[in-house]
Write a protein that holds these residues in place. Structure first.
Motif, PDB file in Angstrom:
ATOM      1  N   GLU A  35      30.196  26.448  78.735  1.00 44.53           N
ATOM      2  CA  GLU A  35      31.158  26.796  79.831  1.00 44.53           C
ATOM      3  C   GLU A  35      30.948  26.035  80.990  1.00 44.53           C
ATOM      4  O   GLU A  35      31.642  25.621  81.868  1.00 44.53           O
ATOM      5  CB  GLU A  35      31.140  28.069  79.969  1.00 44.53           C
ATOM      6  CG  GLU A  35      31.952  28.679  81.141  1.00 44.53           C
ATOM      7  CD  GLU A  35      32.052  30.007  81.339  1.00 44.53           C
ATOM      8  OE1 GLU A  35      31.789  30.600  82.347  1.00 44.53           O
ATOM      9  OE2 GLU A  35      32.602  30.883  80.366  1.00 44.53           O
ATOM     10  N   ARG A  39      32.873  23.085  82.868  1.00 42.81           N
ATOM     11  CA  ARG A  39      33.454  23.228  84.346  1.00 42.81           C
ATOM     12  C   ARG A  39      32.882  21.994  84.906  1.00 42.81           C
ATOM     13  O   ARG A  39      33.735  21.503  85.962  1.00 42.81           O
ATOM     14  CB  ARG A  39      32.904  24.379  84.748  1.00 42.81           C
ATOM     15  CG  ARG A  39      33.342  24.752  86.348  1.00 42.81           C
ATOM     16  CD  ARG A  39      32.577  25.945  86.817  1.00 42.81           C
ATOM     17  NE  ARG A  39      32.786  27.132  85.924  1.00 42.81           N
ATOM     18  CZ  ARG A  39      31.708  27.812  85.627  1.00 42.81           C
ATOM     19  NH1 ARG A  39      30.569  27.141  85.728  1.00 42.81           N
ATOM     20  NH2 ARG A  39      31.793  28.736  84.608  1.00 42.81           N
ATOM     21  N   GLN A  48      37.481  30.116  78.232  1.00 47.40           N
ATOM     22  CA  GLN A  48      37.928  29.967  79.705  1.00 47.40           C
ATOM     23  C   GLN A  48      39.556  29.925  79.678  1.00 47.40           C
ATOM     24  O   GLN A  48      39.870  30.555  80.796  1.00 47.40           O
ATOM     25  CB  GLN A  48      37.474  28.564  80.082  1.00 47.40           C
ATOM     26  CG  GLN A  48      36.108  28.521  80.612  1.00 47.40           C
ATOM     27  CD  GLN A  48      35.517  27.243  81.328  1.00 47.40           C
ATOM     28  OE1 GLN A  48      35.785  26.438  80.703  1.00 47.40           O
ATOM     29  NE2 GLN A  48      34.596  27.393  82.047  1.00 47.40           N
TER      30      GLN A  48
END
Length: 225
Positions: A35, A39, A48
């Motif tokens: 994650e 990002r 997500q």
């Protein structure tokens, strides 16, 4: 998105900090690292995207007076509660479960009732048979695709509806998915409450539920043909 196994050389202190953060967020180390990296490079992982869809569903459902958010989890579970205007006002739970299978994402809507009343169980089964029949016919008419529904007789899970099975949704925006799922939920809730508010006169129930279905679902073209 497809996953592969990679080896990383990291400082021990970094791994300890990652593990602490992962524990606090109810994730494992790989999920959190994935994650963070996604990002950082401007990508959204499937998890997500699910969170984004869940938040959008909550935002839209909160505008409705008849539904209340009960549970929201980062693992892809979202639950709403309501009750029926029937005798002792039995509670009903709607639950969305999001999951990944064979690198594809799915959503499942389940309707749960804890009632043991034979009379109420019979009415619920009748309602969901009406809805499932309408759903199969109208969905195929609107989208030229099949739907997967289940109406078990011996479980609190009175009804389940699977979304996106075998259908690519990579080109569909998360906002469109959230709107589609929200409209289906609101349609189901409105139809269920119509049925129980007219339980003494169900002669035109199927026709009225069909009209409610079309009101909420006919203008959505989620699946590109």
């Amino acid at each position: 998105m497809q996953k592969s196994l990679y080896s990383l050389i990291l400082f021990d202190d970094v791994v300890e900090a990652v593990d602490r953060m992962a524990y606090e967020r109810n994730m494992n180390r790989s999920q959190l690292i994935n994650e963070i990296l996604a990002r950082q490079v401007g990508l959204l992982t499937p998890d997500q995207r699910v969170k984004k869809i869940i938040n959008k569903i909550i935002e839209m459902v909160n505008k409705e007076e008849n539904l209340q958010v009960k549970v929201q989890s980062d693992s892809g579970n979202l639950q709403f509660g309501t009750f029926l205007r029937y005798k002792y006002k039995p509670s009903i739970k709607y639950a969305f479960d999001f999951y990944t299978k064979d690198h594809e994402r799915y959503a499942m809507l389940k309707v749960v009732s804890r009632t043991k009343s034979p009379e109420l169980c019979a009415h619920l089964r009748n309602f969901f048979n009406i809805l499932a029949n309408i759903d199969r016919n109208r969905f195929n008419e609107l989208h030229s695709k099949e739907v997967i529904t289940c109406i078990p007789d011996d479980s609190n899970n009175r009804f389940s509806r699977e979304f996106f099975s075998g259908i690519s949704i990579e080109g569909i925006r998360d906002e469109e998915i959230a709107e589609y799922l929200t409209r289906y939920l609101i349609m189901l809730d409105e139809s269920l409450k119509y049925y129980f508010s007219h339980i003494d006169n169900l002669q035109n129930a199927a026709k009225r539920i069909d009209a409610i279905y079309l009101k909420h679902m006919s203008n959505i073209r989620l699946y590109r043909l």
